[in-house]
Design a protein around this motif. Sequence first.
Motif, short mmCIF file in Angstrom:
data_model
loop_
_atom_site.label_atom_id
_atom_site.label_comp_id
_atom_site.label_asym_id
_atom_site.label_seq_id
_atom_site.Cartn_x
_atom_site.Cartn_y
_atom_site.Cartn_z
N LEU A 4 0.91 -1.15 0.15
CA LEU A 4 0.18 0.03 0.14
C LEU A 4 0.73 1.45 -0.04
N ALA A 5 1.89 1.22 0.54
CA ALA A 5 2.72 2.39 0.64
C ALA A 5 4.49 2.27 0.39
N ASP A 6 5.09 3.42 0.52
CA ASP A 6 6.24 3.53 0.47
C ASP A 6 6.86 3.81 1.87
N TYR A 7 6.39 4.68 2.54
CA TYR A 7 6.94 5.16 3.67
C TYR A 7 5.76 5.01 4.96
N VAL A 8 6.21 5.02 6.02
CA VAL A 8 5.17 5.26 7.21
C VAL A 8 5.60 6.52 8.00
N LEU A 9 4.88 7.21 8.37
CA LEU A 9 4.92 8.58 9.37
C LEU A 9 4.44 8.27 10.51
N VAL A 10 5.24 8.39 11.71
CA VAL A 10 4.64 8.48 13.11
C VAL A 10 4.82 9.60 13.75
N TRP A 11 3.85 9.82 14.55
CA TRP A 11 4.35 11.14 15.50
C TRP A 11 4.61 10.61 16.85
N ALA A 12 5.83 11.06 17.21
CA ALA A 12 6.28 10.40 18.36
C ALA A 12 6.57 11.40 19.42
N GLY A 13 7.24 11.01 20.58
CA GLY A 13 7.62 12.08 21.78
C GLY A 13 6.60 12.33 22.65
N GLY A 14 5.65 11.85 23.05
CA GLY A 14 4.77 12.04 24.12
C GLY A 14 3.49 13.05 23.80
N LEU A 24 7.89 1.51 15.75
CA LEU A 24 8.44 2.68 14.94
C LEU A 24 8.76 4.06 15.97
N THR A 25 8.19 4.14 17.06
CA THR A 25 8.24 5.31 17.89
C THR A 25 9.36 5.06 18.84
N GLN A 26 9.83 3.78 19.26
CA GLN A 26 10.74 3.45 20.05
C GLN A 26 12.02 3.14 19.86
N ALA A 27 12.28 2.50 18.39
CA ALA A 27 13.40 2.04 18.03
C ALA A 27 14.35 3.15 17.97
N GLY A 28 15.42 2.42 18.55
CA GLY A 28 16.51 3.52 18.45
C GLY A 28 16.54 4.44 19.79
N LEU A 29 15.41 4.57 20.48
CA LEU A 29 15.34 5.48 21.87
C LEU A 29 15.30 4.20 23.01
N ARG A 49 13.59 0.97 6.98
CA ARG A 49 14.73 1.82 7.05
C ARG A 49 14.39 3.30 7.56
N HIS A 50 15.00 3.73 8.71
CA HIS A 50 14.83 5.16 9.22
C HIS A 50 15.20 6.08 7.93
N ALA A 51 14.26 6.91 7.91
CA ALA A 51 14.44 7.82 6.61
C ALA A 51 14.55 9.24 7.22
N TYR A 52 13.91 9.30 8.16
CA TYR A 52 14.16 10.84 8.76
C TYR A 52 13.31 11.02 10.13
N SER A 53 14.07 11.99 10.78
CA SER A 53 13.29 12.57 11.98
C SER A 53 13.59 14.00 12.12
N THR A 54 12.70 14.52 12.82
CA THR A 54 12.78 15.95 13.02
C THR A 54 13.85 16.06 14.19
N ARG A 55 14.17 17.27 14.66
CA ARG A 55 15.38 17.55 15.28
C ARG A 55 14.90 17.18 16.84
N PHE A 56 13.68 17.06 17.17
CA PHE A 56 13.47 16.65 18.56
C PHE A 56 12.72 15.28 18.68
N GLY A 57 12.69 14.66 17.52
CA GLY A 57 12.09 13.24 17.29
C GLY A 57 10.56 13.15 17.40
N LYS A 58 10.11 14.28 17.05
CA LYS A 58 8.32 14.35 17.21
C LYS A 58 7.84 13.62 16.10
N VAL A 59 8.45 13.91 14.84
CA VAL A 59 8.03 13.05 13.40
C VAL A 59 9.24 12.19 13.22
N ARG A 60 8.82 10.90 12.83
CA ARG A 60 9.74 9.93 12.40
C ARG A 60 9.40 9.27 11.29
#
Length: 167
Positions: A48-58, A110-115, A127-138
């Motif tokens: 269905l998709a090429d990427y998955v975006l999640v909102w993380a960080g509490g 997705l929200t916790q890997a690497g953290l 494969r991790h493609a991008y995270s915002t500076r404070f990790g809110k978007v991954r």
Amino acid sequence: WDYGYQITGIGERTTLADGNTWNHEHIATLGRILTAPEQEAWDIARHLADYVLVWAGGGGDDLAKSPHMARIGNSVYHDFCPDDPTCAHFGFYHGGRPSPSMARSLLYKLTQAGLQPSVELDSSRWRHAYSTRFGKVRIFKILNVSKESKAWVANATNRLCDAPGSW
């Protein structure tokens, strides 16, 4: 799905859902992908998709909304929370420890890997493609996307959205 309008408008990308998606099965499929165990989620998402975006960080992030995602997914895919429309087994215990089904879910990973040291994603699927500076978007790239599914979607004869008698 809350971010569909922003992804489309700002990112100039097509999304699977936005705040105006009326097709309940469509939203339930998205809920199922995000709350399913990683392997099962990948088995669906790669078609269905090429990427998955999640909102993380509490705060009001996707983990906070995830019990609702599980319930919506279960409303169509009843095997996720059999005999429990509230999906009580999917969530967090007091103190923030995830339930077993939450810990296995794609969304949690997705929200916790690497953290969190104990949380890993299968690197043959994501494969991790991008995270915002404070990790809110991954954002994660889905690996081994189905070429057959891509070809089917690209075929204009498969784009009949309103089949006769569907309304």
